[in-house]
Design an enzyme around this catalytic site. Structure first.
Site, short mmCIF file in Angstrom:
data_model
loop_
_atom_site.label_atom_id
_atom_site.label_comp_id
_atom_site.label_asym_id
_atom_site.label_seq_id
_atom_site.Cartn_x
_atom_site.Cartn_y
_atom_site.Cartn_z
N ASP A 171 -25.26 -100.07 27.01
CA ASP A 171 -25.59 -101.36 26.37
C ASP A 171 -24.42 -101.86 25.52
O ASP A 171 -24.03 -103.02 25.59
CB ASP A 171 -26.84 -101.22 25.49
CG ASP A 171 -28.02 -100.64 26.25
OD1 ASP A 171 -27.98 -100.62 27.50
OD2 ASP A 171 -28.98 -100.19 25.60
N TYR A 229 -38.19 -91.48 26.16
CA TYR A 229 -36.77 -91.54 26.50
C TYR A 229 -36.09 -90.20 26.20
O TYR A 229 -35.38 -89.64 27.04
CB TYR A 229 -36.12 -92.68 25.68
CG TYR A 229 -34.70 -92.99 26.05
CD1 TYR A 229 -34.39 -93.96 26.99
CD2 TYR A 229 -33.63 -92.30 25.46
CE1 TYR A 229 -33.08 -94.26 27.32
CE2 TYR A 229 -32.32 -92.57 25.79
CZ TYR A 229 -32.05 -93.56 26.72
OH TYR A 229 -30.74 -93.82 27.05
C1 GLA Z 1 -31.89 -97.94 27.34
C2 GLA Z 1 -30.69 -97.25 26.71
C3 GLA Z 1 -29.50 -97.22 27.66
C4 GLA Z 1 -29.91 -96.68 29.04
C5 GLA Z 1 -31.17 -97.38 29.54
C6 GLA Z 1 -31.69 -96.78 30.82
O1 GLA Z 1 -31.60 -99.29 27.53
O2 GLA Z 1 -30.30 -97.91 25.52
O3 GLA Z 1 -28.46 -96.45 27.12
O4 GLA Z 1 -30.10 -95.30 29.01
O5 GLA Z 1 -32.22 -97.34 28.58
O6 GLA Z 1 -30.79 -96.97 31.86
#
Ligand code: GLA
Length: 383
Positions: free
Chosen positions: A173, A222
């Site tokens: 991101d 996550y």
């Molecule tokens: C979130 C996290 C990213 C990535 C996505 C999944 O957006 O911030 O770093 O891991 O999930 O691809």
């Protein structure tokens, strides 16, 4: 009357509160076309920046005064010299974290005042927090007249998420927000942070479809996914899943069935992402769309990060004329999906998906048709 942009609003509000701003920074949100849950496995991602920014207008303050931030929608926070006690869920932790990490690296431009506004919908999975981190880093580096590469900025901002907010996210991101090239998505190697820009196939448009659902407890899911990837890599004897091959899955003992499915997703998703970049180079939207469809199925079945609203909107999108492919985007569970759509059908697509989704789910989806935007920038009043 059109709504003023985030940068215009920040500049105006700064003027009201603190007087004329001298420095302006902006950083965009992102949507990921493919390569999901691969970034923290040192793998490949293919995101693009959105034409929605978080913007900062700022001015220097006299020595000895406080560094203060005013945020449209969130209020006021003091960053320095006083407040070391900001909690990890407070919005100002992102600013505080970037400020402290840069200071620890010797980047300290002295006190300043800043006003922040954003056009990135919060909580939708479009990386509003990464954009905030990158916009703050750009402003501080601008004041200090210090240059950092996009990769250095992205790694520093990622540390804020990992060490201060407590989310073990990867670098995707922040990296796309810092480095995006207008008109292009970027293939990012999340091990080296090398990027290669790829234009969208001609006559295709990206549609972002916000299901208007949000989910709590995403952070713990996550972290749990990431931990399963680490266990799988260890059991296969590789540093990270980036280095694993499909045949290595046979090395996993039967009791690691969940880890096997998670790793299967990551290994196949890395290959799909490389294939998608090739499809973009070939100007082939059909292949790109098919890869997006497979990515969604893998995220739903192997990685188990989809949800009913995401599955529904993806299905509706795929059944709509002009859709090359669709998938959930970002961390998953709720929030947004993304579709690649034939440009001359995009407006009808937007109306049709919104209407069908409302009928099916009883919710209003927001659907944006987007061109890839440029990454973060900083300017001064006299520039
Ligand atoms: C979130 C996290 C990213 C990535 C996505 C999944 O957006 O911030 O770093 O891991 O999930 O691809």
């Amino acid at each position: 009357m059109t709504k003023p942009s985030a940068l215009d609003r920040a500049t105006q509000q700064h003027q009201w509160r603190w007087g004329r701003a001298e420095l302006f920074s902006r950083a965009p949100g992102r949507v990921n076309l493919i390569g999901e849950h691969t970034d923290y496995n040192d793998g490949f991602v293919l995101p693009m920046a959105l034409p929605f920014d978080t913007a900062i207008a700022a001015s220097r303050a006299p020595n000895g005064s406080k560094t203060e931030i005013l945020s449209e929608g969130f209020g006021h926070a003091v960053l320095a010299p006083a407040s070391t006690e900001i909690e990890s869920h407070h919005w100002a932790v992102y600013l505080h974290g970037v400020h402290d990490l840069l200071k620890a690296e010797g980047v300290d431009p002295g006190p300043w005042k800043a006003t922040i506004a954003t056009d990135i919908p919060a909580g939708a999975g479009l990386s509003s927090s990464a954009a905030l981190e990158v916009a703050v880093a750009s402003a501080i580096l601008g004041f200090a007249q210090t240059e950092r590469s996009p990769a250095e900025t992205a790694r520093l901002c990622q540390r804020v998420d990992n060490e201060m907010v407590g989310i073990p996210s990867g670098p995707m991101d922040q990296m796309i927000s810092a480095s995006a090239v207008a008109g292009h998505a970027s293939l990012i190697d999340c091990r080296s942070l090398q990027t290669r820009p790829h234009p969208l196939p001609e006559r295709s448009v990206v549609a972002i479809m916000d299901t208007n659902t949000r989910r709590q407890l995403v952070d713990s899911e996550y972290s749990e996914r990431r931990a399963a990837c680490v266990r799988a890599a260890e059991a296969m004897g590789v540093d990270s899943l980036r280095d694993a091959r499909l045949e290595d899955l046979d090395l996993l003992p039967t009791e690691l069935g969940t880890e096997r499915r998670r790793a299967h997703h990551v290994i196949t998703e890395n290959q799909r992402t490389l294939d998608a970049a090739q499809a973009m180079s070939d100007g082939d939207p059909e292949t790109l769309g098919a890869l997006m469809n497979s990515s969604h199925e893998s995220l739903r079945d192997d990685y188990e990060v989809s949800g009913p609203a995401l599955d529904q909107i993806v299905e509706i999108a795929r059944q709509s004329p002009g859709c090359f492919g669709a998938r959930l985007t970002g961390g998953g569970f709720a929030g947004c999906a993304v579709a690649l759509v034939q440009a001359d059908q995009a407006v009808e697509f937007q109306a049709r998906v919104a209407q069908r989704y409302r009928t099916a789910q009883g919710l209003d989806a927001q659907i944006w048709l987007c061109e890839p935007a440029a990454g973060a920038s900083v300017t001064t009043a006299d520039a």
